[in-house]
Design a protein around this motif. Structure first.
Motif, mmCIF file in Angstrom:
data_model
loop_
_atom_site.group_PDB
_atom_site.id
_atom_site.type_symbol
_atom_site.label_atom_id
_atom_site.label_comp_id
_atom_site.label_asym_id
_atom_site.label_seq_id
_atom_site.Cartn_x
_atom_site.Cartn_y
_atom_site.Cartn_z
ATOM 1 N N GLN A 134 0.851 -1.263 0.042
ATOM 2 C CA GLN A 134 0.069 -0.057 0.058
ATOM 3 C C GLN A 134 0.962 1.150 -0.116
ATOM 4 O O GLN A 134 1.834 1.306 0.725
ATOM 5 C CB GLN A 134 -1.007 0.020 1.311
ATOM 6 N N GLN A 135 0.517 2.254 -0.952
ATOM 7 C CA GLN A 135 1.458 3.357 -1.121
ATOM 8 C C GLN A 135 0.944 4.412 0.088
ATOM 9 O O GLN A 135 -0.241 4.275 0.308
ATOM 10 C CB GLN A 135 1.092 4.157 -2.419
ATOM 11 N N PRO A 136 1.901 5.128 0.666
ATOM 12 C CA PRO A 136 1.702 5.856 1.493
ATOM 13 C C PRO A 136 0.785 7.468 0.956
ATOM 14 O O PRO A 136 0.646 7.381 -0.148
ATOM 15 C CB PRO A 136 2.903 6.670 1.949
ATOM 16 N N PRO A 137 0.081 7.872 1.617
ATOM 17 C CA PRO A 137 -1.097 8.962 1.267
ATOM 18 C C PRO A 137 -0.166 10.143 0.845
ATOM 19 O O PRO A 137 -0.491 11.323 1.506
ATOM 20 C CB PRO A 137 -1.919 9.023 2.324
ATOM 21 N N CYS A 138 0.870 10.123 -0.094
ATOM 22 C CA CYS A 138 1.662 11.360 -0.425
ATOM 23 C C CYS A 138 0.730 12.530 -0.789
ATOM 24 O O CYS A 138 1.055 13.653 -0.349
ATOM 25 C CB CYS A 138 2.539 11.093 -1.321
ATOM 26 N N GLU A 139 -0.369 12.350 -1.423
ATOM 27 C CA GLU A 139 -1.064 13.253 -1.978
ATOM 28 C C GLU A 139 -1.518 14.437 -1.007
ATOM 29 O O GLU A 139 -1.541 15.381 -0.951
ATOM 30 C CB GLU A 139 -2.205 12.812 -2.976
ATOM 31 N N ARG A 140 -2.099 13.678 -0.028
ATOM 32 C CA ARG A 140 -2.636 14.358 1.163
ATOM 33 C C ARG A 140 -1.703 14.806 2.142
ATOM 34 O O ARG A 140 -1.886 16.346 2.552
ATOM 35 C CB ARG A 140 -3.730 13.412 2.159
ATOM 36 N N CYS A 141 -0.785 14.487 2.303
ATOM 37 C CA CYS A 141 0.379 14.935 3.123
ATOM 38 C C CYS A 141 1.251 15.907 2.609
ATOM 39 O O CYS A 141 1.384 17.246 3.134
ATOM 40 C CB CYS A 141 1.389 13.718 3.213
ATOM 41 N N VAL A 142 1.560 15.864 1.456
ATOM 42 C CA VAL A 142 1.979 17.017 0.499
ATOM 43 C C VAL A 142 1.079 18.353 0.527
ATOM 44 O O VAL A 142 1.683 19.490 0.579
ATOM 45 C CB VAL A 142 2.396 16.410 -0.781
ATOM 46 N N ALA A 143 -0.052 17.906 0.383
ATOM 47 C CA ALA A 143 -1.212 19.026 0.283
ATOM 48 C C ALA A 143 -1.073 19.738 1.652
ATOM 49 O O ALA A 143 -1.219 20.886 1.634
ATOM 50 C CB ALA A 143 -2.611 18.715 0.134
ATOM 51 N N GLN A 144 -0.899 18.939 2.661
ATOM 52 C CA GLN A 144 -0.903 19.713 4.324
ATOM 53 C C GLN A 144 0.506 20.511 4.327
ATOM 54 O O GLN A 144 0.512 21.581 5.003
ATOM 55 C CB GLN A 144 -0.799 18.530 5.160
ATOM 56 N N SER A 145 1.551 19.868 3.661
ATOM 57 C CA SER A 145 2.674 20.572 3.832
ATOM 58 C C SER A 145 2.786 22.031 3.045
ATOM 59 O O SER A 145 3.122 22.790 3.379
ATOM 60 C CB SER A 145 3.716 19.749 3.201
ATOM 61 N N HIS A 146 1.753 22.080 1.817
ATOM 62 C CA HIS A 146 1.749 23.299 1.391
ATOM 63 C C HIS A 146 0.941 24.153 2.064
ATOM 64 O O HIS A 146 1.102 25.639 2.058
ATOM 65 C CB HIS A 146 1.034 23.217 -0.112
ATOM 66 N N VAL A 147 0.008 23.754 2.851
ATOM 67 C CA VAL A 147 -0.686 24.617 3.658
ATOM 68 C C VAL A 147 0.362 25.111 4.917
ATOM 69 O O VAL A 147 0.268 26.606 4.923
ATOM 70 C CB VAL A 147 -1.844 23.679 4.467
ATOM 71 N N LEU A 148 1.199 24.544 5.154
ATOM 72 C CA LEU A 148 2.134 25.143 6.349
ATOM 73 C C LEU A 148 3.279 25.629 5.587
ATOM 74 O O LEU A 148 3.785 26.720 6.124
ATOM 75 C CB LEU A 148 2.554 23.915 7.085
ATOM 76 N N PHE A 149 3.931 25.496 4.473
ATOM 77 C CA PHE A 149 4.857 25.994 3.918
ATOM 78 C C PHE A 149 5.162 26.573 2.974
ATOM 79 O O PHE A 149 6.060 27.194 2.727
ATOM 80 C CB PHE A 149 5.822 24.512 3.864
ATOM 81 N N ASP A 150 3.871 26.685 2.067
ATOM 82 C CA ASP A 150 3.941 27.748 0.850
ATOM 83 C C ASP A 150 4.180 29.055 1.339
ATOM 84 O O ASP A 150 3.963 29.689 2.471
ATOM 85 C CB ASP A 150 2.535 27.873 0.268
ATOM 86 N N ASP A 151 5.126 29.998 0.608
ATOM 87 C CA ASP A 151 5.568 31.103 0.873
ATOM 88 C C ASP A 151 6.738 31.111 1.714
ATOM 89 O O ASP A 151 7.193 32.530 1.954
ATOM 90 C CB ASP A 151 4.555 32.238 1.232
ATOM 91 N N LEU A 152 7.311 30.094 2.280
ATOM 92 C CA LEU A 152 8.307 30.078 2.900
ATOM 93 C C LEU A 152 9.681 29.718 2.188
ATOM 94 O O LEU A 152 9.337 29.304 1.065
ATOM 95 C CB LEU A 152 8.235 29.154 4.071
ATOM 96 N N SER A 153 10.889 29.687 2.684
ATOM 97 C CA SER A 153 11.789 29.153 1.911
ATOM 98 C C SER A 153 11.935 27.756 2.211
ATOM 99 O O SER A 153 11.984 26.899 3.329
ATOM 100 C CB SER A 153 13.310 29.565 2.527
ATOM 101 N N VAL A 154 11.499 26.763 1.239
ATOM 102 C CA VAL A 154 11.332 25.230 1.199
ATOM 103 C C VAL A 154 12.251 24.395 0.330
ATOM 104 O O VAL A 154 12.328 25.051 -0.884
ATOM 105 C CB VAL A 154 9.825 25.022 0.895
ATOM 106 N N ARG A 155 12.806 23.617 0.824
ATOM 107 C CA ARG A 155 13.712 22.684 -0.045
ATOM 108 C C ARG A 155 12.916 21.282 -0.130
ATOM 109 O O ARG A 155 12.824 20.461 0.919
ATOM 110 C CB ARG A 155 15.173 22.390 0.575
ATOM 111 N N TRP A 156 12.231 21.051 -1.187
ATOM 112 C CA TRP A 156 11.428 19.868 -1.303
ATOM 113 C C TRP A 156 12.278 18.873 -1.879
ATOM 114 O O TRP A 156 13.096 18.874 -2.657
ATOM 115 C CB TRP A 156 10.195 19.847 -2.395
ATOM 116 N N PHE A 157 12.369 17.620 -1.316
ATOM 117 C CA PHE A 157 12.801 16.598 -1.987
ATOM 118 C C PHE A 157 11.948 15.425 -2.157
ATOM 119 O O PHE A 157 10.780 15.005 -1.761
ATOM 120 C CB PHE A 157 13.817 15.738 -0.597
ATOM 121 N N GLU A 158 12.353 14.864 -3.506
ATOM 122 C CA GLU A 158 11.695 13.740 -3.928
ATOM 123 C C GLU A 158 12.499 12.301 -4.208
ATOM 124 O O GLU A 158 13.761 12.682 -3.371
ATOM 125 C CB GLU A 158 11.535 14.067 -5.449
#
Length: 537
Positions: free
Chosen positions: A102-126
């Motif tokens: 079963q894949q982790p719920p990345c879509e929902r988790c990343v969406a929550q991260s955008h709520v918290l971190f958009d407009d900040l200095s963010v280094r996303w890693f894939e």
């Protein structure tokens, strides 16, 4: 549609609505900080990371990290959020322990991260797979994967600590799902290690602040920091509601440094006694979880059985998958080996009634242990011995009533040991506990010393706890509750949906400054200037 279906739909809608309102609060605070922050200081940045403490919605540790980051931003301190963008093929919170595919719920988790971190200095890693490492892992056994080091990096150690927590067991089976989980965690841990190494080389952070440092993503980052001489600060929930513990050490080991000069004043004594009076009634929670919905005294059947024995010795256990166990295993390799040792003592001392108490977290709904004390009891048949009473995790028997009647108390590394000392009982610990940093319980250094001390306490008329053990226990508990636990209750409240998850209270932006909040002053001074992460006396 059935009534149950209608109820589930209503609950789902209510949950989404509450979380949507909560997200708006987090966004507004972030935007207010952006609009009112001081001019950026010309200093190295502070990097934040906490991938293992939330998926969707905001846990307490995620909130502590977010508020600390925003408080630094408001002061003009440059900050960078290192954030996961599907960079882990399986993560600790997103793993289904019954289905490795079963894949982790990345879509929902990343969406929550955008709520918290958009407009900040963010280094996303894939996720970028190392094909050489992946090929090397394919034919490895569980034991080989657990001990794996790759380019001198202890990937297996990080993975097994995380998987024990996910699978709720200590001893891992050598089967296909377990091997697959370990491969996922090892490859993902290596990915975090490589990508964070590049970030560290680019920005040369003055400090890194992250969740506990034990689960494999955070362990990878802590290892990078230790390699490169970067100060790394880890945090965990504190003992009181809405409190956090921050440290330059390992948060799961709870290192605190108590000066010999620190002694309780009469006011401190009174404050501690008030706390203990509630604790002894079962009125407490940790990380939003209340373990005891009720407390029951010792019933007539128990007292009648106990009357046939010379003495009572309670045996308090832990959950085997808890991250504290890594630090606890000093005399014994794990808690179950300790329990085997306890069984030997039980068989040698038929005059003593041993009451084995399972930890209340063993069968918490949705997180039930797969390797439990109740399972050990069944396998070992210890409960068939005439001088044993087993109290399962879902039995709300008062541990404190039991302690009051005890000859002495045996623990592995449970906090109940500290409370037993405060009740004037000798405590023999089988593992290193938070409170054994001071002279409180007896924690022998070797197995022969442990066995000799256990035999001594079982045979002497009345083991006496040294007076300074009780003094130290009170000093330690007060320090842990009120000095090393940093309160965030001025900012947070329960989100009303999930236990342990939070949302923001209404407060003016000025409250998010060191001048207005003692907690944020302690955190700012601790992160930027290396001061102790402790509330002032």
């Amino acid at each position: 549609m059935t009534l149950n279906s209608i109820t589930r739909v209503k609950n789902a809608i209510n949950q989404r609505w509450k979380h949507a309102l909560s997200d708006q609060r987090w966004k507004r605070l972030k935007q207010e900080v952006t609009q009112n922050a001081s001019a950026p200081q010309a200093i190295p940045p502070v990097v934040f990371f906490n991938s293992s403490t939330r998926l969707q919605a905001i846990s307490q540790n995620a909130a502590y990290s977010f508020l600390t980051l925003q408080a630094l931003r408001l002061q003009g301190v440059p900050v960078i959020q290192f954030a996961c963008n599907a960079g882990l093929t399986r993560c600790t919170l997103g793993s289904n322990r019954d289905d490795v595919n079963q894949q982790p719920p990345c879509e929902r988790c990343v969406a929550q991260s955008h709520v918290l971190f958009d407009d900040l200095s963010v280094r996303w890693f894939e996720y970028k797979e190392d094909s050489v490492l992946a090929a090397e892992l394919e034919k490895r056994s569980v034991e080989e994967l657990m001990s794996l080091r790759y380019q001198e990096v202890p990937l297996g150690f990080w993975a097994v600590n995380s998987l024990r927590w996910v699978l709720r067991r200590h001893h891992l089976q050598d089967d296909a799902p377990t091997r697959a989980f370990l491969r996922h965690y090892i490859l993902s841990g290596w990915n975090v290690y490589q990508q964070f190494s590049r970030l560290a080389e680019e920005v040369h952070p003055q400090a890194v602040v992250e969740f506990n440092g034990m689960f494999y993503p955070e362990a990878a980052i802590r290892f990078v920091c230790l390699q490169k001489g970067i100060r790394v600060i880890t945090h965990e929930v504190g003992l009181r509601p809405f409190t956090a513990f921050f440290t330059d050490g390992e948060a799961t080991a709870y290192p605190i440094h108590i000066s010999p000069e620190f002694q309780l004043t009469p006011a401190m004594d009174e404050r501690l006694d008030q706390y203990l009076s509630e604790r002894f009634k079962g009125n407490f929670s940790m990380a939003g979880i209340r373990f005891w919905p009720e407390m029951k005294g010792l019933d007539a059947a128990f007292l009648e059985k106990a009357s046939h024995f010379k003495q009572i010795v309670p045996v308090f256990t832990n959950v085997i998958f808890d991250t504290s166990q890594v630090h606890a295993n000093t005399i014994f390799a794990d808690m179950f080996i300790w329990l085997d040792n306890v069984k030997d003592a039980i068989e040698k001392h038929p005059e003593t009634l041993f009451v084995i108490r399972a930890h209340p977290d063993e069968f918490r709904a949705g997180k039930e242990a797969r390797e439990s004390v109740s399972g050990w009891v069944k396998q070992s048949k210890v409960d068939q011995l005439p001088n044993v009473v087993f109290v399962d995790s879902q039995e709300f028997l008062s541990s404190y009533d039991l302690i009051q009647r005890s000859h002495f108390v045996m623990v592995y590394n449970s906090t109940i040991g500290l409370e037993a000392i405060l009740m004037g009982k000798v405590v023999l610990a089988g593992g290193k506990a938070r409170f054994t940093q001071l002279e409180t319980a007896y924690l022998p250094k070797t197995l022969p010393e442990y066995d000799a001390l256990l035999e001594k306490f079982l045979t002497e008329p009345k083991p006496e706890v040294p007076a300074h053990f009780i003094v130290n226990a009170r000093r330690f508990l007060y320090y842990q509750l009120y000095l090393s636990s940093l309160p965030f209750d001025e900012f947070l409240r329960e989100d009303g949906v999930w236990k342990g998850y939070v949302t923001l209270k209404d407060f003016p932006l000025s409250q998010l400054t060191p001048a207005a909040s003692t907690t944020l002053r302690v955190l700012s001074d601790g992160i930027l200037r290396g001061s102790p992460f402790e509330m002032p006396l």
